[in-house]
Design a protein around this motif. Structure first.
Motif, PDB file in Angstrom:
ATOM      1  N   UNK A 141       0.951  -1.120  -0.116  1.00 13.56           N
ATOM      2  CA  UNK A 141       0.004  -0.048   0.021  1.00 13.56           C
ATOM      3  C   UNK A 141       0.738   1.369  -0.037  1.00 13.56           C
ATOM      4  N   UNK A 142       2.073   1.053   0.386  1.00 12.93           N
ATOM      5  CA  UNK A 142       2.978   2.377   0.505  1.00 12.93           C
ATOM      6  C   UNK A 142       3.424   2.461  -0.972  1.00 12.93           C
ATOM      7  N   UNK A 143       3.245   1.597  -1.761  1.00 15.21           N
ATOM      8  CA  UNK A 143       3.952   1.866  -3.048  1.00 15.21           C
ATOM      9  C   UNK A 143       5.030   0.916  -3.690  1.00 15.21           C
ATOM     10  N   UNK A 144       5.925   0.558  -2.714  1.00 17.25           N
ATOM     11  CA  UNK A 144       6.953  -0.281  -3.182  1.00 17.25           C
ATOM     12  C   UNK A 144       6.805  -1.679  -3.797  1.00 17.25           C
ATOM     13  N   UNK A 145       7.486  -2.016  -4.822  1.00 11.40           N
ATOM     14  CA  UNK A 145       7.144  -3.276  -5.382  1.00 11.40           C
ATOM     15  C   UNK A 145       7.362  -4.416  -4.560  1.00 11.40           C
ATOM     16  N   UNK A 146       6.569  -5.419  -4.449  1.00 13.17           N
ATOM     17  CA  UNK A 146       6.955  -6.668  -3.673  1.00 13.17           C
ATOM     18  C   UNK A 146       7.521  -7.851  -4.542  1.00 13.17           C
ATOM     19  N   UNK A 147       8.949  -7.982  -4.810  1.00 14.52           N
ATOM     20  CA  UNK A 147       9.372  -9.051  -5.468  1.00 14.52           C
ATOM     21  C   UNK A 147       9.141 -10.375  -4.541  1.00 14.52           C
ATOM     22  N   UNK A 148       9.115 -11.594  -5.171  1.00 13.71           N
ATOM     23  CA  UNK A 148       8.924 -12.818  -4.724  1.00 13.71           C
ATOM     24  C   UNK A 148       7.522 -12.921  -4.110  1.00 13.71           C
ATOM     25  N   UNK A 149       6.480 -12.216  -4.468  1.00 16.60           N
ATOM     26  CA  UNK A 149       5.135 -12.502  -4.243  1.00 16.60           C
ATOM     27  C   UNK A 149       4.694 -13.647  -4.809  1.00 16.60           C
ATOM     28  N   UNK A 150       3.845 -14.285  -4.461  1.00 15.91           N
ATOM     29  CA  UNK A 150       3.107 -15.275  -5.105  1.00 15.91           C
ATOM     30  C   UNK A 150       1.714 -15.114  -5.478  1.00 15.91           C
ATOM     31  N   UNK A 151       1.426 -15.225  -6.787  1.00 16.73           N
ATOM     32  CA  UNK A 151       0.129 -14.937  -7.635  1.00 16.73           C
ATOM     33  C   UNK A 151      -0.471 -16.519  -7.921  1.00 16.73           C
ATOM     34  N   UNK A 152      -1.314 -17.020  -6.978  1.00 17.23           N
ATOM     35  CA  UNK A 152      -1.792 -18.294  -6.852  1.00 17.23           C
ATOM     36  C   UNK A 152      -3.076 -18.060  -7.953  1.00 17.23           C
ATOM     37  N   UNK A 153      -3.140 -18.876  -8.858  1.00 21.99           N
ATOM     38  CA  UNK A 153      -4.376 -18.717  -9.712  1.00 21.99           C
ATOM     39  C   UNK A 153      -5.035 -19.901 -10.304  1.00 21.99           C
ATOM     40  N   UNK A 154      -6.457 -19.960 -10.224  1.00 17.37           N
ATOM     41  CA  UNK A 154      -7.214 -20.842 -10.738  1.00 17.37           C
ATOM     42  C   UNK A 154      -8.428 -20.369 -11.327  1.00 17.37           C
ATOM     43  N   UNK A 155      -9.038 -21.190 -12.405  1.00 18.32           N
ATOM     44  CA  UNK A 155     -10.099 -20.796 -13.023  1.00 18.32           C
ATOM     45  C   UNK A 155     -10.787 -22.086 -13.940  1.00 18.32           C
ATOM     46  N   UNK A 156     -12.115 -21.682 -13.977  1.00 18.15           N
ATOM     47  CA  UNK A 156     -12.743 -22.760 -15.010  1.00 18.15           C
ATOM     48  C   UNK A 156     -12.335 -22.819 -16.519  1.00 18.15           C
TER      49      UNK A 156
END
Ligand code: DHB
Ligand code: FE
Length: 281
Positions: A141-156
């Motif tokens: 929220x303070x604006x800094x990029x977050x390296x190493x974040x996990x974007x866990x994704x699922x869909x139909x």
């Protein structure tokens, strides 16, 4: 002769129940005072419905039979996530400053294949649906990029079905985890999902039909974004102008979660950017 495996409420619903029971943590340690407060108010709300509508014994018995059938069909996770989870989600995420949440639904599976910072979701040869590149950045929220974040994704898939729940779909199809690069960026190539219809042949479908409702959720992408030191966000993204965006049976669409993809330069598909903003833990 080919064996056609048709998805049924019994299979998707029962798989969701099994999966939920595997994941369910030890019994909650909610104290008696809070159980009393919540259970008393829930029952009082039902008593009020009985009085307001002068509910008959026939209706009361039909209700009992229906409740039993929801359990027999394994549809409690499905029913509750469609009709109740949206309010729990609002309470849980009321004070967040970052990306808004939405319901998880019954079809998340932990441990999806890792994609790196840029990757393509596991899919079948010739997977039906318009190719979609979904990319963005994860920031605090303070604006800094977050390296190493996990974007866990699922869909139909293009039939509105989820792997590991509907039969006949390869394990992990259209499920994957991207990890953001040094600038917090990720890119996932997938297909545009189809709208999802609540299985019509189980108890939930029977209620929907008996009440004259429709059974549809708009096409959506599911995402969980996590980063050490930040609150995990579970949300969904929808598509501008998509069917049932304005009348989702699960009441889980929010204005901030609607994407407007544009065609790719080579015309082979579409792409859209969405940035996730995380609140500190
Ligand atoms: C349900 C299915 C979904 O795909 C979803 O996102 C939410 C709820 C359901 O059938 O309960
Ligand atoms: Fe879903």
């Amino acid at each position: 002769m080919t064996d056609v495996v048709s998805p049924t409420a019994a299979t998707s619903g029962a798989s969701a129940t099994e999966r939920f029971q595997e994941r369910a943590k030890a019994a909650a340690t909610t104290g008696a005072a809070r159980v009393n407060a919540i259970a008393s108010d829930a029952l009082a709300a039902l008593h009020e419905v009985v009085r307001k509508h002068q509910v008959t014994y026939d209706e009361y018995n039909a209700f009992k039979a229906w409740l039993i059938r929801v359990g027999e069909d394994g549809e409690w996770p499905l029913f509750l996530d469609v009709f109740l989870e949206h309010e729990v989600e609002k309470v849980a995420n009321a004070t967040r400053q970052g990306t808004v949440g939405s319901i998880e639904g019954p079809y998340y599976v932990e441990g999806a294949p890792e994609l790196g910072s840029e990757g393509t979701l596991p899919m079948r040869d010739g997977e039906a649906g318009r190719p979609l590149r979904f990319f963005g950045q994860v920031r605090a929220v303070t604006g800094e990029p977050l390296a190493g974040s996990v974007v866990d994704f699922w869909q139909a898939d293009d039939d509105g079905l989820y792997s590991q729940f509907a039969p006949g779909i390869p394990e992990w199809n259209l499920r994957g985890r991207a990890t953001t690069d040094a600038e917090g960026n990720f890119s996932i190539t997938t297909i545009h999902p189809a709208p999802y219809q609540i299985p019509t042949d189980g108890a939930t479908g029977a209620l929907i039909a008996a009440a004259g409702w429709h059974a549809w959720r708009p096409a959506h992408l599911h995402i969980k974004v996590s980063s050490p030191g930040y609150q995990l966000i579970t949300t969904q993204l929808y598509f501008d102008g998509g069917e049932h965006v304005a009348d989702d049976i699960a009441t889980a669409v929010k204005d901030d979660l609607i994407l407007a993809p544009t065609p790719t330069d080579d015309g082979s598909g579409e792409q859209v950017r969405y940035d996730f903003v995380l609140d500190p833990a």
